[in-house]
Design a protein around this motif. Structure first.
Motif, PDB file in Angstrom:
ATOM      1  N   LEU A   1      39.093  16.919  32.551  1.00  0.00           N
ATOM      2  CA  LEU A   1      39.786  18.079  32.007  1.00  0.00           C
ATOM      3  C   LEU A   1      38.854  19.281  31.886  1.00  0.00           C
ATOM      4  N   PHE A   2      37.599  19.028  31.511  1.00  0.00           N
ATOM      5  CA  PHE A   2      36.634  20.114  31.394  1.00  0.00           C
ATOM      6  C   PHE A   2      36.352  20.735  32.763  1.00  0.00           C
ATOM      7  N   VAL A   3      36.193  19.890  33.770  1.00  0.00           N
ATOM      8  CA  VAL A   3      35.939  20.393  35.127  1.00  0.00           C
ATOM      9  C   VAL A   3      37.122  21.223  35.618  1.00  0.00           C
ATOM     10  N   VAL A   4      38.344  20.748  35.359  1.00  0.00           N
ATOM     11  CA  VAL A   4      39.540  21.503  35.743  1.00  0.00           C
ATOM     12  C   VAL A   4      39.564  22.852  35.034  1.00  0.00           C
ATOM     13  N   TYR A   5      39.197  22.848  33.751  1.00  0.00           N
ATOM     14  CA  TYR A   5      39.174  24.095  32.989  1.00  0.00           C
ATOM     15  C   TYR A   5      38.170  25.080  33.573  1.00  0.00           C
ATOM     16  N   VAL A   6      36.947  24.596  33.839  1.00  0.00           N
ATOM     17  CA  VAL A   6      35.886  25.464  34.342  1.00  0.00           C
ATOM     18  C   VAL A   6      36.195  25.981  35.740  1.00  0.00           C
ATOM     19  N   MET A   7      36.646  25.091  36.616  1.00  0.00           N
ATOM     20  CA  MET A   7      36.804  25.460  38.024  1.00  0.00           C
ATOM     21  C   MET A   7      38.147  26.108  38.336  1.00  0.00           C
ATOM     22  N   TYR A   8      39.158  25.810  37.548  1.00  0.00           N
ATOM     23  CA  TYR A   8      40.489  26.334  37.877  1.00  0.00           C
ATOM     24  C   TYR A   8      41.044  27.266  36.810  1.00  0.00           C
ATOM     25  N   TRP A   9      41.139  26.776  35.571  1.00  0.00           N
ATOM     26  CA  TRP A   9      41.840  27.533  34.550  1.00  0.00           C
ATOM     27  C   TRP A   9      41.146  28.843  34.207  1.00  0.00           C
ATOM     28  N   THR A  10      39.799  28.860  34.163  1.00  0.00           N
ATOM     29  CA  THR A  10      39.116  30.128  33.885  1.00  0.00           C
ATOM     30  C   THR A  10      39.406  31.152  34.978  1.00  0.00           C
ATOM     31  N   GLY A  11      39.601  30.665  36.216  1.00  0.00           N
ATOM     32  CA  GLY A  11      39.952  31.568  37.305  1.00  0.00           C
ATOM     33  C   GLY A  11      41.337  32.157  37.133  1.00  0.00           C
ATOM     34  N   VAL A  12      42.273  31.326  36.662  1.00  0.00           N
ATOM     35  CA  VAL A  12      43.633  31.805  36.395  1.00  0.00           C
ATOM     36  C   VAL A  12      43.602  32.859  35.295  1.00  0.00           C
ATOM     37  N   GLN A  13      42.831  32.577  34.247  1.00  0.00           N
ATOM     38  CA  GLN A  13      42.705  33.539  33.150  1.00  0.00           C
ATOM     39  C   GLN A  13      42.105  34.856  33.638  1.00  0.00           C
ATOM     40  N   ALA A  14      41.060  34.748  34.462  1.00  0.00           N
ATOM     41  CA  ALA A  14      40.382  35.949  34.959  1.00  0.00           C
ATOM     42  C   ALA A  14      41.291  36.768  35.854  1.00  0.00           C
ATOM     43  N   GLN A  15      42.074  36.101  36.690  1.00  0.00           N
ATOM     44  CA  GLN A  15      42.964  36.821  37.591  1.00  0.00           C
ATOM     45  C   GLN A  15      43.950  37.673  36.806  1.00  0.00           C
ATOM     46  N   SER A  16      44.499  37.102  35.749  1.00  0.00           N
ATOM     47  CA  SER A  16      45.443  37.840  34.913  1.00  0.00           C
ATOM     48  C   SER A  16      44.738  38.966  34.162  1.00  0.00           C
ATOM     49  N   ALA A  17      43.543  38.660  33.620  1.00  0.00           N
ATOM     50  CA  ALA A  17      42.818  39.652  32.822  1.00  0.00           C
ATOM     51  C   ALA A  17      42.350  40.827  33.671  1.00  0.00           C
ATOM     52  N   THR A  18      41.799  40.541  34.857  1.00  0.00           N
ATOM     53  CA  THR A  18      41.290  41.631  35.698  1.00  0.00           C
ATOM     54  C   THR A  18      42.425  42.497  36.234  1.00  0.00           C
TER      55      THR A  18
END
Length: 225
Positions: free
Chosen positions: A23-40
């Motif tokens: 779950l941590f790996v999924v968060y780091v590699m995928y979910w943070t990217g989803v968050q960043a895409q929306s934020a940027t």
């Protein structure tokens, strides 16, 4: 019976730990990217809406007086063709973890965009959209283009990325150490972590201002050529 209980408990513990790691790996590699895409995307949208009603000068010298940079607020949008034709990231004021989750961050103690001195910017190598994942690909002569809504600023990379330690703060001096620049000028510094999934070192790229033009003249050649 006791041995069986110990084995079962240990197996369940290993399964739990394994699940947490996945779950941590999924968060780091995928979910943070989803968050960043929306934020940027949100930060760029905010900037563009702010720029709509801003007076636009027909020449760079006629531009209105600049407003002070405000912590956590967007100040520009950056494009680096070498890193991809669709590579587009907002630059915000500050380099706190919260700011770097939304885009790139301007070191507050450094120069304003386009002015004499060293406009210095930090960005994640990995996580939160991986903005500087391909940072090592940058080469002398590459364009780094920014706009603040009134003016396009085209910087040219001066040398290949330099590897240094996090305590080497001289890299963002007005005349950056080790950059090869021999006097005051209008410079740009980009910084990111090294190695790719670590932070024991930093990669640095320096550039000098090559050209400016008002946004009324369209995009610069570096983005259209």
């Amino acid at each position: 019976m006791t041995v069986r209980l110990i084995v079962r408990t240990f197996s369940e513990l290993c399964l739990t730990v394994g699940t947490v790691i996945v779950l941590f790996v999924v968060y780091v590699m995928y979910w943070t990217g989803v968050q960043a895409q929306s934020a940027t995307a949100g930060q760029i949208d905010i900037l563009e809406r702010e720029w709509v009603d801003r007076p636009v000068a027909e020449t760079v010298t006629a531009a209105p007086p600049p407003e002070p940079y405000r912590a956590g607020r967007g100040i520009a949008v950056m494009y680096v063709p070498r890193l991809g034709k669709d590579w587009e990231w907002p630059v915000l004021e500050g380099t706190s973890p919260g700011v770097l989750k939304k885009g790139l961050g301007h070191y507050p103690a450094t120069a304003r965009l386009g002015e004499t001195g060293n406009f210095s910017v930090a960005g994640h190598r990995r996580t939160y959209g991986d903005p500087f994942k391909d940072f090592p690909r940058l080469r002398p002569g590459d364009a780094v283009v920014l706009t603040d809504g009134t003016t396009w600023y085209t910087y040219r990379v001066a040398r290949a990325p330099l590897r240094t330690v996090p305590t080497d703060i001289g890299v963002i001096d007005p005349v950056p150490r080790k950059s090869g620049f021999d006097g005051p000028g209008r410079y740009l510094t980009l910084t990111t972590c090294e190695p790719e999934w670590g932070s024991s070192h930093r990669l640095i790229v320096w550039a000098h201002l090559d050209a400016t033009q008002p946004v009324t003249q369209g995009k610069p050649l570096a983005l259209t050529g």
